[in-house]
Design a protein around this motif. Structure first.
Motif, PDB file in Angstrom:
ATOM      1  N   LYS A   1     -17.613 -32.260   2.753  1.00  0.00           N
ATOM      2  CA  LYS A   1     -17.280 -33.645   2.399  1.00  0.00           C
ATOM      3  C   LYS A   1     -17.018 -34.482   3.655  1.00  0.00           C
ATOM      4  O   LYS A   1     -17.385 -35.654   3.717  1.00  0.00           O
ATOM      5  CB  LYS A   1     -16.054 -33.666   1.491  1.00  0.00           C
ATOM      6  N   ALA A   2     -16.369 -33.885   4.652  1.00  0.00           N
ATOM      7  CA  ALA A   2     -16.084 -34.616   5.891  1.00  0.00           C
ATOM      8  C   ALA A   2     -17.375 -34.997   6.610  1.00  0.00           C
ATOM      9  O   ALA A   2     -17.480 -36.076   7.202  1.00  0.00           O
ATOM     10  CB  ALA A   2     -15.188 -33.785   6.800  1.00  0.00           C
ATOM     11  N   ALA A   3     -18.363 -34.104   6.572  1.00  0.00           N
ATOM     12  CA  ALA A   3     -19.653 -34.423   7.180  1.00  0.00           C
ATOM     13  C   ALA A   3     -20.279 -35.631   6.480  1.00  0.00           C
ATOM     14  O   ALA A   3     -20.892 -36.491   7.130  1.00  0.00           O
ATOM     15  CB  ALA A   3     -20.584 -33.214   7.109  1.00  0.00           C
ATOM     16  N   ASP A   4     -20.114 -35.702   5.159  1.00  0.00           N
ATOM     17  CA  ASP A   4     -20.610 -36.870   4.422  1.00  0.00           C
ATOM     18  C   ASP A   4     -19.826 -38.128   4.799  1.00  0.00           C
ATOM     19  O   ASP A   4     -20.391 -39.228   4.849  1.00  0.00           O
ATOM     20  CB  ASP A   4     -20.507 -36.636   2.916  1.00  0.00           C
ATOM     21  N   ASP A   5     -18.513 -37.969   5.051  1.00  0.00           N
ATOM     22  CA  ASP A   5     -17.696 -39.125   5.455  1.00  0.00           C
ATOM     23  C   ASP A   5     -18.239 -39.773   6.730  1.00  0.00           C
ATOM     24  O   ASP A   5     -18.119 -40.984   6.926  1.00  0.00           O
ATOM     25  CB  ASP A   5     -16.244 -38.692   5.715  1.00  0.00           C
ATOM     26  N   LEU A   6     -18.804 -38.952   7.610  1.00  0.00           N
ATOM     27  CA  LEU A   6     -19.260 -39.428   8.921  1.00  0.00           C
ATOM     28  C   LEU A   6     -20.748 -39.750   8.954  1.00  0.00           C
ATOM     29  O   LEU A   6     -21.291 -40.039  10.023  1.00  0.00           O
ATOM     30  CB  LEU A   6     -18.953 -38.373   9.991  1.00  0.00           C
ATOM     31  N   ASP A   7     -21.401 -39.679   7.815  1.00  0.00           N
ATOM     32  CA  ASP A   7     -22.844 -39.863   7.771  1.00  0.00           C
ATOM     33  C   ASP A   7     -23.236 -41.276   8.195  1.00  0.00           C
ATOM     34  O   ASP A   7     -22.545 -42.245   7.896  1.00  0.00           O
ATOM     35  CB  ASP A   7     -23.359 -39.601   6.349  1.00  0.00           C
ATOM     36  N   GLY A   8     -24.357 -41.360   8.916  1.00  0.00           N
ATOM     37  CA  GLY A   8     -24.879 -42.656   9.329  1.00  0.00           C
ATOM     38  C   GLY A   8     -24.430 -43.049  10.720  1.00  0.00           C
ATOM     39  O   GLY A   8     -23.350 -42.680  11.184  1.00  0.00           O
ATOM     40  N   GLY A   9     -25.285 -43.827  11.401  1.00  0.00           N
ATOM     41  CA  GLY A   9     -24.946 -44.298  12.743  1.00  0.00           C
ATOM     42  C   GLY A   9     -25.359 -43.314  13.818  1.00  0.00           C
ATOM     43  O   GLY A   9     -25.548 -42.125  13.571  1.00  0.00           O
ATOM     44  N   ASP A  10     -25.464 -43.847  15.045  1.00  0.00           N
ATOM     45  CA  ASP A  10     -25.882 -43.032  16.189  1.00  0.00           C
ATOM     46  C   ASP A  10     -24.743 -42.725  17.154  1.00  0.00           C
ATOM     47  O   ASP A  10     -24.955 -42.075  18.168  1.00  0.00           O
ATOM     48  CB  ASP A  10     -26.998 -43.745  16.958  1.00  0.00           C
ATOM     49  N   ARG A  47      -8.960 -36.978   5.823  1.00  0.00           N
ATOM     50  CA  ARG A  47      -9.317 -36.221   4.608  1.00  0.00           C
ATOM     51  C   ARG A  47      -8.319 -35.084   4.442  1.00  0.00           C
ATOM     52  O   ARG A  47      -7.873 -34.496   5.441  1.00  0.00           O
ATOM     53  CB  ARG A  47     -10.745 -35.686   4.708  1.00  0.00           C
ATOM     54  N   THR A  48      -7.982 -34.777   3.212  1.00  0.00           N
ATOM     55  CA  THR A  48      -7.034 -33.692   2.937  1.00  0.00           C
ATOM     56  C   THR A  48      -7.732 -32.559   2.206  1.00  0.00           C
ATOM     57  O   THR A  48      -8.782 -32.740   1.577  1.00  0.00           O
ATOM     58  CB  THR A  48      -5.864 -34.186   2.067  1.00  0.00           C
ATOM     59  N   LEU A  49      -7.129 -31.396   2.293  1.00  0.00           N
ATOM     60  CA  LEU A  49      -7.567 -30.266   1.465  1.00  0.00           C
ATOM     61  C   LEU A  49      -6.323 -29.599   0.904  1.00  0.00           C
ATOM     62  O   LEU A  49      -5.326 -29.418   1.605  1.00  0.00           O
ATOM     63  CB  LEU A  49      -8.425 -29.290   2.273  1.00  0.00           C
TER      64      LEU A  49
END
Length: 421
Positions: free
Chosen positions: A138-147, A85-87
Motif C-alpha cells: 500500500k505504501a508503494a501505491d501511496d508514492l506512485d507517480g512522479g520522477d 501510514r499505519t499497520l
C-alpha cells in the motif's frame, strides 16, 4: 649488502607509492540529477499491540515513536512531500485474515500540514497485528507517480505476523518494478528474527536497516532519512540487456537498472568517439540467500569479440552487493570524420543458490555508463596508464633503481663516518 638492501627497499617503496596513486583515479559522475518532481517520503509505523511494551527510556515504544514523529514533522524540509501510514492500528480482534488487512493511510503523501499530521499521530493507540507485507504494498501505491525520489521509512518492533505474504518478497517485487523506490527499516528492539527480516527488506531496495533503543536515536535516524530524500538524485533508467553483442541496446551516459539471471550474460553497447574515454561500472546485488563464493565480471570488447579491457570482483558471502568497473580511452584519430567505435559491455555473474531458493526474477543489476573527453594532460592517470605501453613501467624501475642506489651510497658514507669517529 647494505647497498643492495637499501636499493631494493627504495625501489619497492617508490613503486608502491606511485602505483597507489594510479590505482585510485577520481570517479566520474554519470547522468544528471533529476528533481523536477518533489521528493516523497512515506513513514510506515507499526501500531501493533506489542508497541505498548515499556522498554524505551522508561516509556512505551509507542510513546517514543510519537515523540520522534513530532520532532521529525517539525524538521521536515519544505520541499519534501510526506505521508504517514499505519499497520495494526485499527483491528483489535483475533481474526487473522481481518488483522492482516489492517493498514491505513493516516496522513496522505503531499505538502505537509504539521499541525494536522501531529494531531493524527497523537490519536494512535497500539492495537492489533503486524501486517508488514500488505503495508509495504500500500505504501508503494501511496508514492506512485512522479520522477522525484521516493522513500519508505518502516518503523517496527517485531516481525511480520501475516505469512505466507513474505515482506522480503514484497520488497523484491517493488524493486523489480524499477520505480526507484528505496525502503529503509528501523527496528525498535534487539531481536534476531526481526533484524533478519527488516535487513532483507532494506537490502532488496538498496535501503538501510538500523536498530534503535532510545528515543533520541529514533528521532535522529528518521530525520536523517527524510533529509536524504530531499537530496538531488540520479533516477535509474530501466533497460534490458541482450544475450549477444549484436542484439545489445545502445546506451548513452547515465545510470541503468536491469535484472540478470544466475550465471547469465547481459550485453550492452556504447558508442565511443575518437578522443573520448568510456568509464563503466556495474553492481550486482544478492537480494536472496546465495551460496558463498561468487564473482562479477565486466568486459569491454569490440563488435568482433576482441577483449579491450576488463574489471572483475569476487566475494565470499560477507557482502550482498558486488561491484567492479573499467576505463577505456580511445585514441585521437588523424581523420577529421573518423567514425565512433561501438564498444560492447558484457556483464557476467557466478552467483548460485541452494535448492528451494527462487531464481526468478533475476538479480538486480545497476550499470553506470559515462563517456567523457579523453585525458589531455599528465594530471589524468589514464593519459599514461600501462595500457598505452610499457615505457612508464621502465621509467618507474629506473627511478626506483637510482633512488635506491643513492640511498645505499648515503648509508655507506654515514657508516664510514661513524667508524672513523
Amino acid at each position: 649488502m647494505i647497498t643492495r638492501t637499501r636499493l631494493a627497499a627504495g625501489a619497492c617503496a617508490l613503486l608502491a607509492a606511485l602505483a597507489a596513486g594510479m590505482a585510485f583515479p577520481a570517479g566520474a559522475v554519470a547522468g544528471e540529477p533529476t528533481g523536477e518532481d518533489a521528493p516523497k517520503v512515506d513513514l510506515v509505523l507499526d501500531v501493533s499491540g506489542s508497541m505498548r511494551t515499556r522498554d524505551i527510556d522508561g516509556g512505551t515504544r509507542m510513546a517514543a515513536a510519537k515523540q520522534a514523529f513530532n520532532e521529525v514533522l517539525d524538521a521536515t524540509p519544505e520541499e519534501v512531500q510526506l505521508g504517514i501510514r499505519t499497520l495494526g492500528a485499527n483491528y483489535p480482534g483475533d481474526d487473522r485474515k481481518t488483522g492482516c488487512k489492517d493498514t491505513a493511510q493516516l496522513y496522505p503523501v503531499g505538502p505537509l500540514d504539521r499541525t494536522e499530521a501531529k494531531t493524527a499521530v497523537a490519536a494512535l493507540s497500539p492495537t492489533g497485528w503486524t501486517p508488514i507485507g500488505p503495508a509495504l504494498l500500500k505504501a508503494a501505491d501511496d508514492l506512485d507517480g512522479g520522477d522525484g525520489s521516493k522513500r519508505i521509512v518502516l518503523i517496527s518492533d517485531g516481525e511480520d505476523t501475516c505469512a505466507p505474504l513474505d515482506p522480503c518478497e514484497v520488497a523484491r517485487e517493488i524493486a523489480a518494478k524499477g520505480i526507484g523506490l528505496t525502503i529503509d527499516t528501523l527496528g525498535l528492539v534487539p531481536n534476531t528474527k526481526m533484524r533478519q527480516q527488516l535487513s532483507c527488506i532494506a537490502e532488496a531496495t538498496g535501503g538501510t536497516y538500523t536498530s534503535v533503543e532510545h528515543t533520541e536515536e529514533l528521532t535522529d535516524k528518521v530525520n536523517q532519512l527524510v533529509d536524504r530524500a530531499a537530496d538531488p538524485v540520479v533516477t535509474p533508467v530501466a533497460t534490458e540487456g541482450a544475450d549477444a553483442c549484436a542484439k545489445a541496446p545502445t546506451l548513452k551516459s547515465g545510470l541503468y537498472t536491469d535484472r540478470e539471471e544466475f550465471g547469465q550474460q547481459r550485453w550492452y553497447r556504447v558508442d565511443v568517439e575518437p578522443g573520448q574515454e568510456l568509464r563503466a561500472s556495474v553492481s550486482v546485488g544478492a537480494d536472496r540467500a546465495v551460496n558463498p563464493s561468487y564473482g562479477v565480471l565486466l568486459r569491454a570488447v569490440t563488435v568482433h569479440g576482441r577483449e579491450i579491457v576488463r574489471g572483475e570482483a569476487a566475494g565470499n558471502g560477507r557482502t550482498d552487493v558486488l561491484s567492479t568497473g573499467l576505463r577505456y580511452p580511445k585514441q585521437e584519430s588523424d581523420e577529421e570524420d573518423a567514425p565512433a567505435e561501438a564498444v560492447c559491455l558484457q556483464v557476467t555473474n557466478s552467483f548460485s543458490v541452494a535448492s528451494g531458493v527462487k531464481t526468478t526474477p533475476g538479480l538486480p543489476l545497476e550499470l553506470t555508463v559515462d563517456v567523457v573527453d579523453g585525458p589531455g594532460d599528465s594530471a589524468d592517470v589514464a593519459a599514461f596508464g600501462l595500457g598505452r605501453g610499457w615505457w612508464l613501467l621502465g621509467l618507474l624501475v629506473l627511478v626506483g633503481f637510482l633512488a635506491g642506489l643513492l640511498w645505499g651510497w648515503l648509508s655507506r658514507w654515514r657508516f664510514a663516518i661513524w667508524r672513523t669517529n
